[in-house]
Write an enzyme that holds these catalytic residues in place. Structure first.
Site, PDB file in Angstrom:
ATOM      1  N   HIS A 143      10.534  55.630  12.166  1.00  0.00           N
ATOM      2  CA  HIS A 143       9.618  54.848  12.995  1.00  0.00           C
ATOM      3  C   HIS A 143       8.306  55.622  13.161  1.00  0.00           C
ATOM      4  CE1 HIS A 143       8.452  51.847  15.912  1.00  0.00           C
ATOM      5  NE2 HIS A 143       8.006  52.826  16.682  1.00  0.00           N
ATOM      6  N   ARG A 174      13.404  43.879   9.152  1.00  0.00           N
ATOM      7  CA  ARG A 174      14.297  42.941   9.841  1.00  0.00           C
ATOM      8  C   ARG A 174      15.194  43.701  10.800  1.00  0.00           C
ATOM      9  NH1 ARG A 174      15.718  38.087   7.885  1.00  0.00           N
ATOM     10  NH2 ARG A 174      17.927  38.435   8.201  1.00  0.00           N
ATOM     11  N   ASP A 232      14.820  49.957  17.866  1.00  0.00           N
ATOM     12  CA  ASP A 232      14.321  51.337  17.805  1.00  0.00           C
ATOM     13  C   ASP A 232      14.831  52.178  18.980  1.00  0.00           C
ATOM     14  OD1 ASP A 232      12.854  50.694  15.503  1.00  0.00           O
ATOM     15  OD2 ASP A 232      11.138  50.033  16.671  1.00  0.00           O
ATOM     16  N   GLU A 250      22.375  48.795  18.366  1.00  0.00           N
ATOM     17  CA  GLU A 250      22.136  47.345  18.336  1.00  0.00           C
ATOM     18  C   GLU A 250      20.827  46.928  19.002  1.00  0.00           C
ATOM     19  OE1 GLU A 250      25.781  45.284  19.396  1.00  0.00           O
ATOM     20  OE2 GLU A 250      26.908  46.615  18.072  1.00  0.00           O
TER      21      GLU A 250
HETATM   22  C1  GRF Z   1       6.571  53.315   7.601  1.00  0.00           C
HETATM   23  O1  GRF Z   1       5.416  53.489   8.371  1.00  0.00           O
HETATM   24  C2  GRF Z   1       7.801  53.416   8.462  1.00  0.00           C
HETATM   25  O2  GRF Z   1       7.668  54.301   9.517  1.00  0.00           O
HETATM   26  C3  GRF Z   1       7.944  52.006   8.977  1.00  0.00           C
HETATM   27  O3  GRF Z   1       7.575  51.199   7.900  1.00  0.00           O
HETATM   28  C4  GRF Z   1       6.673  51.895   7.047  1.00  0.00           C
HETATM   29  C5  GRF Z   1       7.252  51.873   5.670  1.00  0.00           C
HETATM   30  O4  GRF Z   1       6.388  52.411   4.708  1.00  0.00           O
HETATM   31  N1  GRF Z   1       9.286  51.785   9.456  1.00  0.00           N
HETATM   32  P1  GRF Z   1       6.897  52.628   3.216  1.00  0.00           P
HETATM   33  O5  GRF Z   1       7.405  51.278   2.731  1.00  0.00           O
HETATM   34  O6  GRF Z   1       8.003  53.650   3.249  1.00  0.00           O
HETATM   35  O7  GRF Z   1       5.714  53.086   2.452  1.00  0.00           O
END
Ligand code: GRF
Length: 201
Positions: free
Chosen positions: A108, A90, A144, A141
């Protein structure tokens, strides 16, 4: 001991990497609480198994700001110094971001600023890039868009599928995230404009 609060929505493999680093004494602090907006999230189960308070808070039928204010309250009650988004699906409202200015990080699965948003590994794959990777950044805000704390590249192979690429990026995430969290908990990251200046160990 500095305290980390984690927000997640799913599998929680990055949370597990944080738990493992903390067990090895390599996190620079302790995980004080894990919160999820998904009741059955595997990440909550991982937290419980590790003896970490695990809280489910449903976001449905709530205004974003009201929901975020609830989560802020939980983190404040646990005296959280740094918030880590580990697969939290979210967008945070300004209410949340302003409650922890410069103290929220996100992981990310691409080399930002390329491929922000959802399904970043597939976006990179479909674009045909030869190198992708993982980014840990401070949350502002935007989507990414905050200052970058740490990045690691992953080479895209001709034999890759979106899934095999995502799997290698995930391994990278598991190394990168605990390191970035540690440097922030230890106060070794200083923000200057868009740059995070890191004082090496
Ligand atoms: C990961 O690929 C992270 O980069 C992205 O969401 C995924 C989460 O994976 N933001 P997990 O729940 O930590 O296994």
């Amino acid at each position: 001991m500095k305290k980390l609060g984690v927000l997640l929505s799913g599998r929680g493999s990055n949370l597990q990497a944080l738990i493992d680093a903390s067990r090895r004494g390599e996190l620079g602090g302790e995980i004080a609480v894990v919160v999820s907006n998904v009741e059955g999230a595997q990440g909550l189960e991982r937290a419980r198994k590790a003896g970490i308070p695990a809280v489910f808070r449903d976001h449905r039928a709530k205004k974003r700001e009201a929901y975020d204010a609830e989560i802020v309250e939980i983190f404040r009650a646990h005296q959280v110094d740094l918030v880590c988004l580990a697969g939290f699906m979210r967008l945070l409202s300004p209410v949340f971001v302003r409650a922890f200015p410069g103290r929220i990080v996100n992981i990310h699965p691409a080399l930002l600023p390329a491929f922000p948003g959802l399904d970043a590994q597939r976006q990179a794959f479909d674009h045909g890039v030869k190198v992708s990777g993982a980014t840990v950044h401070l949350v502002d805000e935007g989507l990414d868009s905050g200052p970058i704390v740490a990045q690691e590249a992953v080479v895209v192979l001709s034999s890759d599928t979106p899934e095999s690429l995502a799997a290698r990026i995930l391994e990278t995430e598991h190394r990168l995230l605990p390191r970035a969290v540690r440097l922030l908990l230890e106060g070794r990251g200083r923000v200057e404009g868009r740059r995070v200046i890191v004082e090496e160990e």
